[in-house]
Design an enzyme around this catalytic site. Structure first.
Site, PDB file in Angstrom:
ATOM      1  CB  CYS A 234      -0.852  -0.162   1.445  1.00  0.00           C
ATOM      2  SG  CYS A 234      -2.126   1.300   1.352  1.00  0.00           S
ATOM      3  CG  ASP A 328      -5.963  -2.711  -5.042  1.00  0.00           C
ATOM      4  OD1 ASP A 328      -6.271  -2.412  -4.452  1.00  0.00           O
ATOM      5  OD2 ASP A 328      -4.418  -2.260  -4.542  1.00  0.00           O
ATOM      6  CG  HIS A 362      -5.212  -2.967  -1.172  1.00  0.00           C
ATOM      7  ND1 HIS A 362      -4.145  -2.103  -2.342  1.00  0.00           N
ATOM      8  CD2 HIS A 362      -4.579  -2.547  -0.101  1.00  0.00           C
ATOM      9  CE1 HIS A 362      -3.343  -1.017  -1.192  1.00  0.00           C
ATOM     10  NE2 HIS A 362      -3.473  -1.785   0.038  1.00  0.00           N
TER      11      HIS A 362
END
Length: 420
Positions: A234, A328, A362
């Protein structure tokens, strides 16, 4: 007599568990249920229905789940499908050294469409899922400005050194670092905001802080070579790419669902100062369930006004591996990784690699980690969508973990050329 076994009963959290049942009537529908209580007291649970064979047995390595939380032959499906009783909670192991997760497995000799306390299992068993192997040391790190936890494998070493970071929510998560140390890496779980005396928010990414962390790790006599690896997800994957692009200590980098440019924050390092691409929070979308999708809030770095924000990946000393889930919903991570790869090729850098995992979201975490498509964030008023689909995402976690470890082992060995 009905029996239920899970082997091994004690294992690392990234290892598979084999589940078998016997002593049941042949060709009968049964329910297998799993549940675990986290350190905050929240319950996560899963269940699947199976048909016994002609001998009254079920073996999850061979038996197909006919319904429940998933369908098909998935030996770890009950672990993958663990979901919170309280919506939007995420199963996280905080105390990796002191205790395992205790996963309870229960067998019911019928199909339980709506489980209740009135239903009692015919047989139960418990497996311990540890996030640290015997002999791994955890050392609290307060070295100058650097804050975190250093995990050292047993033995004299030296071991390849890795800095590991999580996303922009701050704090210190250690479960990936402790598992990497259990697999032979000297791993520094590095905090950079909202931890101890670090600022709650990080308006500026001061790259010298991360350089100090790399220097700290390399000073340890149990760390081999003159370079470190970096693993991050991230927002931290964006920082990892900054580190790879500018810091000479970084020898190999794994970016999990990150970006290819500086976003939101300023980046400073020596005489370098980059103003990040502004987030467009007004482009956040909300779902029917009331969760928030942030992938549209990141702008296109190809716009002329943002060219200076793109990170010069071609300057990286070593190889870079992008691991991305194509479902994602927090970042358009596949787009950003493709942009980084195209720039690297255009600039003549060949050791940049992209691994795309179809159906993954994600939060690509170690194998056996439950699928978490949405969870509450401490810094947002609504839960955040992470995306993905149960089976492809959890399958991707197994592949990604293996490929990431192989990549780090291959490229952190002294004197090796970059390879994947």
């Amino acid at each position: 007599m009905i029996g239920l076994a899970a082997t091994p009963e004690v294992s690392l959290a990234d290892e598979p568990v084999r589940i078998r049942a016997w002593g049941l009537p042949p060709q009968t529908a049964i329910t297998l249920r799993a549940w675990v209580r986290d350190e905050k007291g929240d319950i996560f649970h899963s269940r699947a229905f199976y048909q016994t064979d002609t001998e009254g047995k079920v073996d999850l390595e061979q038996s197909e789940a006919t319904g429940g939380d998933f369908r098909g032959i998935y030996p770890m499906g009950l672990f993958w499908a663990l979901k919170p009783t309280t919506p939007y909670r995420r199963l996280i192991k905080w105390d990796v050294m002191g205790s395992p997760f205790l996963v309870h497995l229960e067998l019911y000799p019928s199909v339980l469409l709506v489980p209740s306390e009135d239903h009692l299992p015919a047989v139960t068993t418990v497996v311990e899922r540890w996030y640290v192997a015997p002999g791994v040391q955890r050392l609290q790190v307060r070295d100058g400005r650097v804050r975190g936890a250093l995990f050292l494998p047993p033995g004299e070493g030296p071991f390849p050194g890795v800095i590991e970071m999580f996303g922009g929510l701050g704090g210190l998560l250690e479960f990936r670092s402790s598992l990497l140390a259990s697999r032979g890496f000297a791993c520094l779980a590095l905090a950079y905001s909202a931890y101890e005396d670090l600022p709650k928010f990080m308006p500026t990414v001061d790259l010298t802080y991360f350089e100090e962390a790399a220097q700290f790790l390399l000073r340890n006599p149990k760390v081999s070579g003159d370079g470190v690896g970096v693993v991050a997800v991230c927002k931290a994957a964006e920082i990892a790419l900054c580190m790879a692009s500018y810091l000479p200590q970084v020898q190999a980098t794994v970016c999990i669902n990150g970006t290819n440019a500086v976003n939101g924050n300023f980046l400073t390092y020596g005489n370098i100062s980059i103003e990040g691409i502004p987030y467009q929070i007004e482009r956040a979308q909300t779902t029917h369930s009331g969760a928030m999708q942030l992938s549209f809030t990141l702008q296109d770095p190809r716009k002329p006004e943002y060219q200076d924000c793109i990170l010069p990946i071609e300057r990286a000393r070593g190889p870079v591996l992008f691991c991305v889930g194509d479902k994602d919903q927090n970042y358009d991570s596949l787009f950003f990784a493709n942009e980084a790869l195209a720039r690297a090729r255009k600039k003549g850098k060949q050791n940049v690699y992209l691994r795309r995992y179809p159906g993954a979201g994600h939060l690509l975490e170690p194998p056996g980690s439950p699928f978490c498509p949405v969870s509450q964030s401490p810094f947002f008023p609504l839960p955040l969508m992470w995306g993905g689909e149960l089976v492809p995402h959890c399958t991707a976690q197994e592949t990604c973990w293996r490929e990431m470890r192989d990549f780090l082992h291959s490229n952190l060995a002294p004197g090796t050329k970059s390879k994947l």
